[in-house]
Design a protein around this motif. Structure first.
Motif, mmCIF file in Angstrom:
data_model
loop_
_atom_site.group_PDB
_atom_site.id
_atom_site.type_symbol
_atom_site.label_atom_id
_atom_site.label_comp_id
_atom_site.label_asym_id
_atom_site.label_seq_id
_atom_site.Cartn_x
_atom_site.Cartn_y
_atom_site.Cartn_z
ATOM 1 N N TYR A 65 57.433 5.657 27.562
ATOM 2 C CA TYR A 65 56.034 5.505 27.941
ATOM 3 C C TYR A 65 55.229 5.207 26.682
ATOM 4 C CZ TYR A 65 57.842 7.964 31.984
ATOM 5 O OH TYR A 65 58.597 8.323 33.060
ATOM 6 N N MET A 66 54.226 4.332 26.826
ATOM 7 C CA MET A 66 53.419 3.992 25.650
ATOM 8 C C MET A 66 52.070 3.461 26.104
ATOM 9 S SD MET A 66 55.553 0.604 24.592
ATOM 10 C CE MET A 66 55.822 -0.726 25.750
ATOM 11 N N SER A 67 51.045 3.818 25.357
ATOM 12 C CA SER A 67 49.708 3.313 25.625
ATOM 13 C C SER A 67 48.917 3.346 24.327
ATOM 14 C CB SER A 67 49.001 4.176 26.675
ATOM 15 O OG SER A 67 47.659 3.756 26.803
ATOM 16 N N ALA A 68 48.095 2.304 24.120
ATOM 17 C CA ALA A 68 47.198 2.278 22.962
ATOM 18 C C ALA A 68 45.747 2.463 23.416
ATOM 19 C CB ALA A 68 47.351 0.955 22.225
ATOM 20 N N ASP A 69 45.565 2.959 24.632
ATOM 21 C CA ASP A 69 44.213 3.193 25.154
ATOM 22 C C ASP A 69 43.515 4.242 24.273
ATOM 23 O OD1 ASP A 69 41.939 3.849 26.578
ATOM 24 O OD2 ASP A 69 42.942 3.711 28.531
ATOM 25 N N TYR A 70 42.393 3.846 23.664
ATOM 26 C CA TYR A 70 41.727 4.752 22.720
ATOM 27 C C TYR A 70 41.300 6.062 23.373
ATOM 28 C CZ TYR A 70 37.264 3.523 24.872
ATOM 29 O OH TYR A 70 36.233 3.371 25.766
ATOM 30 N N ARG A 71 41.172 6.070 24.688
ATOM 31 C CA ARG A 71 40.759 7.296 25.378
ATOM 32 C C ARG A 71 41.857 8.346 25.431
ATOM 33 N NH1 ARG A 71 38.493 3.874 30.384
ATOM 34 N NH2 ARG A 71 40.549 2.986 30.040
ATOM 35 N N LEU A 72 43.085 7.935 25.061
ATOM 36 C CA LEU A 72 44.191 8.891 25.012
ATOM 37 C C LEU A 72 44.461 9.372 23.593
ATOM 38 C CD1 LEU A 72 46.644 7.086 27.477
ATOM 39 C CD2 LEU A 72 45.129 9.016 27.964
ATOM 40 N N ASP A 73 43.633 8.926 22.664
ATOM 41 C CA ASP A 73 43.772 9.326 21.259
ATOM 42 C C ASP A 73 43.138 10.716 21.059
ATOM 43 O OD1 ASP A 73 44.163 9.249 18.532
ATOM 44 O OD2 ASP A 73 42.548 7.818 18.136
ATOM 45 N N GLU A 74 43.435 11.298 19.926
ATOM 46 C CA GLU A 74 42.722 12.519 19.527
ATOM 47 C C GLU A 74 41.288 12.107 19.203
ATOM 48 O OE1 GLU A 74 44.585 14.564 16.306
ATOM 49 O OE2 GLU A 74 42.771 15.670 15.795
ATOM 50 N N LEU A 75 40.308 12.703 19.854
ATOM 51 C CA LEU A 75 38.934 12.264 19.643
ATOM 52 C C LEU A 75 37.930 13.386 19.909
ATOM 53 C CD1 LEU A 75 37.523 11.759 22.680
ATOM 54 C CD2 LEU A 75 38.942 9.727 22.607
ATOM 55 N N THR A 76 36.722 13.137 19.432
ATOM 56 C CA THR A 76 35.599 14.050 19.715
ATOM 57 C C THR A 76 34.441 13.219 20.257
ATOM 58 O OG1 THR A 76 34.666 13.825 17.495
ATOM 59 C CG2 THR A 76 36.216 15.621 17.834
ATOM 60 N N THR A 77 33.640 13.834 21.097
ATOM 61 C CA THR A 77 32.437 13.193 21.620
ATOM 62 C C THR A 77 31.261 14.135 21.400
ATOM 63 O OG1 THR A 77 33.792 12.239 23.385
ATOM 64 C CG2 THR A 77 31.402 12.042 23.607
ATOM 65 N N THR A 78 30.162 13.577 20.896
ATOM 66 C CA THR A 78 28.941 14.365 20.726
ATOM 67 C C THR A 78 27.815 13.674 21.495
ATOM 68 O OG1 THR A 78 29.689 14.910 18.502
ATOM 69 C CG2 THR A 78 27.409 15.425 19.035
ATOM 70 N N THR A 79 27.139 14.427 22.329
ATOM 71 C CA THR A 79 26.048 13.873 23.127
ATOM 72 C C THR A 79 24.787 14.692 22.901
ATOM 73 O OG1 THR A 79 27.662 13.281 24.831
ATOM 74 C CG2 THR A 79 25.347 13.192 25.466
ATOM 75 N N LEU A 80 23.678 13.992 22.663
ATOM 76 C CA LEU A 80 22.386 14.653 22.511
ATOM 77 C C LEU A 80 21.393 13.958 23.429
ATOM 78 C CD1 LEU A 80 22.222 15.022 18.624
ATOM 79 C CD2 LEU A 80 22.628 16.843 20.289
ATOM 80 N N GLY A 81 20.532 14.738 24.078
ATOM 81 C CA GLY A 81 19.597 14.110 24.992
ATOM 82 C C GLY A 81 18.350 14.932 25.226
ATOM 83 N N ILE A 82 17.342 14.247 25.756
ATOM 84 C CA ILE A 82 16.100 14.913 26.123
ATOM 85 C C ILE A 82 15.669 14.384 27.489
ATOM 86 C CG2 ILE A 82 14.654 13.216 24.884
ATOM 87 C CD1 ILE A 82 12.792 15.653 24.236
ATOM 88 N N LYS A 83 15.095 15.260 28.264
ATOM 89 C CA LYS A 83 14.712 14.915 29.636
ATOM 90 C C LYS A 83 13.295 15.398 29.889
ATOM 91 C CE LYS A 83 16.137 16.372 34.329
ATOM 92 N NZ LYS A 83 17.156 17.166 35.030
ATOM 93 N N TYR A 84 12.557 14.574 30.613
ATOM 94 C CA TYR A 84 11.206 14.971 31.013
ATOM 95 C C TYR A 84 11.133 14.930 32.535
ATOM 96 C CZ TYR A 84 6.296 14.447 32.214
ATOM 97 O OH TYR A 84 5.073 14.611 32.807
ATOM 98 N N GLY A 85 10.533 15.937 33.134
ATOM 99 C CA GLY A 85 10.423 15.949 34.580
ATOM 100 C C GLY A 85 9.093 16.497 35.037
ATOM 101 N N PHE A 86 8.669 16.052 36.181
ATOM 102 C CA PHE A 86 7.473 16.664 36.764
ATOM 103 C C PHE A 86 7.555 16.650 38.283
ATOM 104 C CE2 PHE A 86 4.768 13.296 38.492
ATOM 105 C CZ PHE A 86 5.278 12.154 37.898
ATOM 106 N N ASN A 87 6.917 17.645 38.869
ATOM 107 C CA ASN A 87 6.826 17.742 40.319
ATOM 108 C C ASN A 87 5.496 17.128 40.729
ATOM 109 O OD1 ASN A 87 9.300 19.309 40.763
ATOM 110 N ND2 ASN A 87 8.206 20.900 39.637
ATOM 111 N N PHE A 88 5.541 15.983 41.402
ATOM 112 C CA PHE A 88 4.296 15.301 41.725
ATOM 113 C C PHE A 88 3.660 15.810 43.006
ATOM 114 C CE2 PHE A 88 6.424 12.611 44.768
ATOM 115 C CZ PHE A 88 7.663 12.350 44.208
ATOM 116 N N SER A 89 4.323 16.673 43.690
ATOM 117 C CA SER A 89 3.719 17.413 44.796
ATOM 118 C C SER A 89 4.650 18.593 45.019
ATOM 119 C CB SER A 89 3.615 16.553 46.061
ATOM 120 O OG SER A 89 4.887 16.447 46.664
#
Lengths: 75, 422
Positions: free
Chosen positions: B359-383
């Protein structure tokens, strides 16, 4: 399988110790805070659904907190 | 003074009782004929840097909450996917393209490699669309037992997926504890637009090894979860999910490159080949806690492991701060790390080629990896019954080996929820 045993033991230990000090079950009339929309366990379902789909496509951990919902041949 | 208070309390209770009794018939009629509707519309724009993958997704959900404690949900999803994705072919400076774009991948030319003086593109352009729907039927029995039955179907230009799922939950311990179990089957079919038929799993030059019928896979997932209210402000949930996937699990567009030991140029290319079984497990721990000022902390940890030698840790945190009664912002941070699959090879040597891995694959998603995600969200109740939110996130992925170890993406997601019938 060895990993899974250690992880279960770890969570059991942390949960039992942590819960002992913070476990103060509310009475039925004290659940106003827990009933708020923003306290829904897991957060905003639309947000989680999108996040799960992105990470499912870009990472190898192809199973998460929920099951079902359809698959994709993602790039 | 005390007598006067008691009298007014008695009067108030009597008034309330009369009021409830007088409204009862109206409510009974409403139960029989009316329900509440929730509508969600969600729009996603996902864009990777360097003109890699772009996804635009529209989701429309509707939920009919019937007054007999059942609910029926429908969801329609439509995706558009464009851009370029790594093929597994190694980068060669100045090499001419030998690939062409199809619905979702590449037509691979024969007689390629160093000897022919032709090399395959490391990035492949693709265009794909996905349309699907999901239905779910929820029922509540005796106020403590909830059941869900659902189905999902989606189709892409070269991929289809259909599934059914069911779950049941019961409230225990005066509704402080809840136990859920779930089961899902998904049947997927990949029908790649490669000339001559799908899933080639072997050397490119030469006959195809499999027929279209081999592009199927069956996914069976099971889950059990326990939700526990810890105190007036805190609830936690522990979920164990286990799944198996059997069938054609390779990506029919991904290649593995063999390099010349001396020149280091690509000598030949092979289609990837993955095992035809995959067993996966995940332990998920979630926590919701509301601070004294109303801010909400949402923490999530997942430990994942499988029989491809991949294990991962995910830590996800969201912190919501209210801005007055109707607006809020939410900060989001996520960190993910995984080990590589045991058959991941960013490239092969000539010695590897003489004794090709099973079996063999070069799919980068099967490599040893790290993912960092940062985000901001704004919400409001309009009624009282409407909720709008928009968020912006950046995702950065860092792999270990191969030509494409870094991935950056921007995520813009907006959603609106409107509730009718309240």
């Amino acid at each position: 399988m060895k990993w899974s045993v250690w992880v279960v033991l770890f969570f059991a230990s942390v949960t039992s110790q942590g819960c002992a000090s913070i476990y103060k079950p509310p009475q039925p009339w004290e659940r106003d805070i827990l009933a708020q929309d923003k306290m829904l366990i897991g957060g905003d379902p639309l947000e989680i659904q999108i996040d799960d789909k992105i990470t499912f496509s870009k990472e190898a951990s192809s199973i998460g907190r929920s099951i079902g919902g359809g698959g994709c041949g993602c790039n | 003074m005390q007598l006067k208070q008691k009298k007014s309390l008695t009067e108030a209770l009597a008034l309330a009782t009369c009021s409830l009794l007088s409204q009862a018939p109206q409510n009974a009629m409403a139960t029989a004929t009316e329900g509440d509707w929730d509508f969600d519309v969600s729009m996603l724009n996902y864009q990777e840097a360097d003109a890699r993958v772009r996804v635009v997704e529209l989701d429309i959900n509707s939920k009919w909450q019937r007054k007999d404690d059942s609910a029926l949900s429908f969801k329609v999803v439509s995706d558009s996917m464009t851009g370029a994705t790594p093929s597994g072919a190694s980068k060669v400076a100045g090499a001419q393209s030998q690939t062409s774009t199809t619905a979702s991948g590449t037509v691979v030319a024969s007689d390629v490699g160093e000897a022919a003086g032709k090399f395959l593109d490391p990035l492949v352009d693709f265009v794909d669309r996905r349309n699907g729907f999901v239905v779910d039927w929820e029922n509540v029995f005796a106020r403590t037992i909830t059941t869900n039955l659902g189905g999902a179907y989606s189709v892409e230009d070269d991929y289809s997926s259909m599934g059914v799922n069911g779950s049941a939950g019961i409230d225990l311990n005066n509704k402080l504890t809840r136990v859920d179990v779930g089961l899902a089957w998904t049947w997927d079919t990949v029908s790649p637009s490669v000339a001559g038929g799908p899933p080639p799993e072997g050397e490119i030059v030469g006959g195809r090894l499999f027929s279209y019928d081999d592009g199927h896979k069956l996914i069976v997932d099971k889950s059990v979860g326990v939700t526990q209210v810890l105190n007036r402000r805190t609830v936690t949930k522990l979920t164990y999910v286990t799944g198996t996937t059997d069938g054609y699990l390779s990506d029919p567009y991904k290649l593995v490159t063999v390099h010349n030991d001396v020149s280091d140029l690509p000598k030949s290319y092979y289609y990837e080949k993955r095992p035809n079984t995959h067993a996966r497990d995940a332990l998920n721990l979630e926590l919701m806690h509301q601070m004294a000022g109303g801010a909400v902390f949402n923490g999530y940890y997942r430990f994942f492991w499988d029989d491809w030698d991949i294990s991962s840790h995910t830590l996800d945190m969201r912190y919501r701060i209210d801005l007055g009664a109707s607006q809020y912002i939410q900060l989001h941070g996520r960190y993910y790390t995984q080990t590589a699959a045991d058959f991941y090879h960013a490239r092969l040597t000539e010695a590897d080629e003489r004794n090709l891995p099973e079996y063999m694959s070069a799919d980068y998603r099967l490599d040893e990896l790290t993912t960092t995600t940062l985000g901001i969200k704004y919400g409001f109740n309009f009624s009282q019954f409407g909720h709008f939110r928009i968020r912006y996130e950046t995702m950065e992925q860092q792999g270990t080996t191969g030509d494409y170890t870094q991935l950056k993406a921007k995520i813009l997601h907006a959603a609106v929820t409107v509730k009718f019938g309240r």
